[in-house]
Scaffold this motif. Structure first.
Motif, short mmCIF file in Angstrom:
data_model
loop_
_atom_site.label_atom_id
_atom_site.label_comp_id
_atom_site.label_asym_id
_atom_site.label_seq_id
_atom_site.Cartn_x
_atom_site.Cartn_y
_atom_site.Cartn_z
N TRP A 102 0.84 -1.21 0.00
CA TRP A 102 0.00 0.00 0.00
C TRP A 102 0.87 1.25 0.00
O TRP A 102 0.57 2.23 -0.70
N LYS A 103 1.95 1.22 0.78
CA LYS A 103 2.80 2.41 0.91
C LYS A 103 3.39 2.81 -0.43
O LYS A 103 3.40 4.01 -0.78
N VAL A 104 3.87 1.84 -1.19
CA VAL A 104 4.45 2.14 -2.50
C VAL A 104 3.40 2.76 -3.42
O VAL A 104 3.67 3.74 -4.14
N VAL A 105 2.18 2.22 -3.38
CA VAL A 105 1.12 2.70 -4.27
C VAL A 105 0.66 4.10 -3.90
O VAL A 105 0.61 5.01 -4.74
N LEU A 108 2.94 7.24 -4.60
CA LEU A 108 3.27 7.66 -5.96
C LEU A 108 2.85 9.12 -6.14
O LEU A 108 1.80 9.54 -5.63
N PRO A 109 3.65 9.92 -6.84
CA PRO A 109 3.37 11.36 -6.96
C PRO A 109 1.95 11.69 -7.42
O PRO A 109 1.32 12.60 -6.91
N VAL A 110 1.43 10.94 -8.38
CA VAL A 110 0.11 11.23 -8.92
C VAL A 110 -0.99 10.87 -7.92
O VAL A 110 -2.04 11.51 -7.87
N ILE A 111 -0.75 9.85 -7.10
CA ILE A 111 -1.78 9.31 -6.22
C ILE A 111 -1.74 9.93 -4.82
O ILE A 111 -2.78 10.08 -4.17
N LYS A 112 -0.57 10.32 -4.36
CA LYS A 112 -0.37 10.72 -2.97
C LYS A 112 -1.37 11.76 -2.48
O LYS A 112 -2.06 11.56 -1.47
N ASN A 113 -1.47 12.90 -3.16
CA ASN A 113 -2.35 13.98 -2.71
C ASN A 113 -3.83 13.62 -2.84
O ASN A 113 -4.64 13.98 -2.00
N VAL A 114 -4.15 12.88 -3.91
CA VAL A 114 -5.54 12.45 -4.12
C VAL A 114 -5.96 11.51 -2.99
O VAL A 114 -7.04 11.65 -2.41
N PHE A 115 -5.09 10.57 -2.68
CA PHE A 115 -5.40 9.59 -1.63
C PHE A 115 -5.54 10.27 -0.27
O PHE A 115 -6.44 9.96 0.50
N ARG A 116 -4.64 11.18 0.00
CA ARG A 116 -4.68 11.90 1.28
C ARG A 116 -5.98 12.68 1.43
O ARG A 116 -6.58 12.70 2.51
#
Length: 303
Positions: A102-105, A108-116
């Motif tokens: 999960w941490k690797v996914v 990821l730059p594209v996903i990090k802010n969206v996920f947060r």
């Protein structure tokens, strides 16, 4: 009329079966054989492996087995699909996939802010329940079911938002706090309340809401989502009443009831887990306090 007339492909979705088999093989390669290629990793536990296999089997049961076909014929089966797909599978997957994957996914730059953003409890609550309710507005529902592309896209996005919704409750990431104690309880109750209006609309409607389950032309068009057009053209079908003796309105009401019951069972189970976790924590805290008090008392006696 038996649903076997639609053929093996429509009943058992062999392509979907192969996709899930590929995903399963990839999961075990990543978590076992390729694990050492990650900067941080831990051995895959039997619990995680079991949860993943369970999630895949449940996912196939509701989207690849005859249940999927029946979900396009009867609204009650559709709601069984929805309940299991969005309330059962996501928490199983979150628990099954190791935290280091999960941490690797999610970093990821594209996903990090969206996920947060979308895993913030209030945002997750509003978006998941809002999208679920929006989907079941009759005009929207029928429009989406008429398009294979729209249907696939919307259900996939809703699944992602289901993962966002479950994340604050069940994730096991180090240094990423779950909701704790009373906040978990409030979050679960809020989920139940926000989903209730959509269920109530369906349960208490006295007329058919969805043309894709009541109008022969719309139903046949929607059936193209799971049955090849060539197969449908070779069959003389007048409507879903050929496959069920249940009136459309009663089937519709049953679907709303099923959704609510499954929701209550799942959330009730999570509440029970939260309660027992709280109880065990209280017991540990009491033992710690008692031991510290005894240690201070013995220290004072020695002095």
């Amino acid at each position: 009329m038996p649903i076997g007339i639609f053929g093996f492909q429509s009943l058992w979705s062999p392509l979907f079966m192969l996709v899930l088999a590929f995903i399963s093989v990839l999961f075990f390669l990543i978590t076992v054989k390729w694990r050492k290629d990650f900067k941080e990793s831990e051995p895959l536990t039997k619990r995680q492996a079991g949860l993943f296999v369970t999630a895949i089997l449940v996912l196939y049961a509701v989207k690849g087995s005859p249940v999927d076909l029946l979900g396009h014929i009867m609204f009650s089966y559709h709601m069984v699909q929805m309940a299991v797909l969005y309330l059962v599978v996501p928490p199983l997957l979150i628990k099954a996939i190791p935290w280091w994957v999960w941490k690797v996914v999610i970093e990821l730059p594209v996903i990090k802010n969206v996920f947060r953003l979308f895993t913030k409890p209030l945002v997750a609550l509003i978006f998941f329940n809002g999208m679920f309710s929006f989907y079941h507005i009759p005009l929207i529902f029928d429009y989406i079911k008429m398009s294979e592309t729209l249907h696939g896209l919307y259900t996939f996005i809703l699944f992602i938002f289901a993962i966002f919704m479950w994340w604050p409750l069940v994730n096991e990431m180090p240094n990423r706090k779950q909701l704790a104690g009373i906040r978990k309880v409030g979050y679960i109750f809020a989920n139940g309340i926000l989903l209730t209006p959509a269920c109530a609309l369906i349960i208490f409607a006295s007329t058919p809401l969805y043309a894709t389950y009541s109008d022969a032309g719309s139903w046949l068009k929607a059936m193209e989502l799971c049955v090849p057009v060539t197969t449908l053209q070779g069959l003389n079908l007048s409507g879903p009443e050929l496959f069920s003796n249940m009136p459309v309105v009663e089937d519709q009401q049953l679907g709303g009831i099923i959704m609510k019951i499954i929701q209550e069972i799942v959330y009730g189970y999570i509440l029970a887990i939260v309660f027992f976790e709280w109880y065990r924590k209280e017991q540990r805290d009491e033992e710690t306090i008692t031991q510290e008090a005894l240690a201070r008392h013995q220290s004072n006696l020695i002095k």
